[in-house]
Design an enzyme around this catalytic site. Structure first.
Site, PDB file in Angstrom:
ATOM      1  N   LEU A   1       0.883  -1.171   0.000  1.00 22.69           N
ATOM      2  CA  LEU A   1       0.000   0.000   0.000  1.00 22.69           C
ATOM      3  C   LEU A   1       0.917   1.217   0.000  1.00 22.69           C
ATOM      4  O   LEU A   1       1.889   1.250   0.759  1.00 22.69           O
ATOM      5  CB  LEU A   1      -0.872   0.031   1.265  1.00 22.69           C
ATOM      6  CG  LEU A   1      -2.247  -0.601   1.225  1.00 22.69           C
ATOM      7  CD1 LEU A   1      -2.918  -0.436   2.588  1.00 22.69           C
ATOM      8  CD2 LEU A   1      -3.139  -0.007   0.135  1.00 22.69           C
ATOM      9  N   ASP A   2       0.613   2.198  -0.813  1.00 21.34           N
ATOM     10  CA  ASP A   2       1.435   3.409  -0.841  1.00 21.34           C
ATOM     11  C   ASP A   2       1.495   4.056   0.536  1.00 21.34           C
ATOM     12  O   ASP A   2       0.582   3.888   1.354  1.00 21.34           O
ATOM     13  CB  ASP A   2       0.846   4.428  -1.825  1.00 21.34           C
ATOM     14  CG  ASP A   2       0.791   3.892  -3.238  1.00 21.34           C
ATOM     15  OD1 ASP A   2       1.712   3.155  -3.616  1.00 21.34           O
ATOM     16  OD2 ASP A   2      -0.179   4.207  -3.946  1.00 21.34           O
ATOM     17  N   GLN A   3       2.532   4.836   0.749  1.00 23.46           N
ATOM     18  CA  GLN A   3       2.698   5.537   2.027  1.00 23.46           C
ATOM     19  C   GLN A   3       1.482   6.399   2.353  1.00 23.46           C
ATOM     20  O   GLN A   3       1.046   6.473   3.502  1.00 23.46           O
ATOM     21  CB  GLN A   3       3.961   6.409   1.983  1.00 23.46           C
ATOM     22  CG  GLN A   3       4.273   7.115   3.294  1.00 23.46           C
ATOM     23  CD  GLN A   3       5.569   7.904   3.224  1.00 23.46           C
ATOM     24  OE1 GLN A   3       6.338   7.770   2.284  1.00 23.46           O
ATOM     25  NE2 GLN A   3       5.814   8.738   4.219  1.00 23.46           N
TER      26      GLN A   3
ATOM     27  N   SER B   1      -1.583   5.901   1.373  1.00 21.63           N
ATOM     28  CA  SER B   1      -2.831   5.126   1.391  1.00 21.63           C
ATOM     29  C   SER B   1      -2.963   4.418   2.728  1.00 21.63           C
ATOM     30  O   SER B   1      -1.996   4.254   3.458  1.00 21.63           O
ATOM     31  CB  SER B   1      -2.833   4.105   0.251  1.00 21.63           C
ATOM     32  OG  SER B   1      -2.737   4.757  -0.993  1.00 21.63           O
TER      33      SER B   1
END
Length: 199
Positions: free
Chosen positions: A44-46, A48
């Site tokens: 998961l992106d930072q 998100s």
């Protein structure tokens, strides 16, 4: 012994246990999960939030991460402005993003804002720009894919929360909390993994 955990990743936390950055201090999974030798299934992106699955079961990790198996992941996505159903249709059919075309996705406009913990820091609010929430289910996971998809149709993503990985759901966890899977949650994953070995 195999371990299988789910974790509610907060905003602004890296989805890995180490941070290679030399210039800034960033939170990682190590700040929250004291279990050794488990690894995230996907990322998961930072910026998100939401559900992550972690395990030390290598073949299952591969099975759930490999795009060819089309394992579904569901997101709640807050976007700028309110898209019509017609404008969402390209996301359902597949849309060209840079060097690839996305697979078809299930995309619905949620009738109201979902119940989620407040984000820290909060999403920037502009009185003149309304927002909407979408539910998006993908069977692939390119880098920042959901954000690129909504931007491609002119509705930038403001907040992104993964609420499901297959049958696993985020409910019952607060940001920063983790727990082991129950036997009932684990059984379908092990069955899936067993089946994929014979494909």
């Amino acid at each position: 012994m195999h371990r299988y955990l789910i974790f509610y990743k907060p905003h602004n936390v890296l989805s890995q246990f180490t941070d290679e950055s030399q210039t800034q201090e960033r939170q990682t999974l190590k700040n929250y999960i004291p279990v050794p030798l488990v690894y995230p299934v996907g990322r998961l992106d930072q910026d998100s939030e939401g559900l992550m699955l972690l395990t030390n079961h290598g073949s299952l990790q591969h099975r759930l991460s490999d795009p060819k198996f089309e394992h579904p992941r569901t997101y709640w996505v807050q976007v700028e402005r309110i898209p019509t159903d017609e404008l969402l249709e390209p996301l359902r059919k597949g849309i060209q993003i840079q060097h690839y075309k996305t697979r078809s996705a299930i995309v619905t406009l949620l009738p109201q804002e979902p119940t989620l913990p407040p984000r820290d820091p909060p999403v920037r609010f502009r009185k003149t720009v309304p927002t909407a929430w979408l539910e998006v289910t993908l069977t692939e996971g390119h880098n920042r894919q959901v954000r690129k998809m909504t931007a491609a149709i002119g509705f930038p993503t403001l907040r992104l929360v993964r609420v499901a990985i297959g049958h696993l759901r985020l409910e019952g966890l607060a940001p920063g909390q983790w727990r082991d899977l129950t036997d009932e949650e684990l059984a379908p994953l092990l069955k899936l993994n067993q089946r994929s070995r014979f494909q």
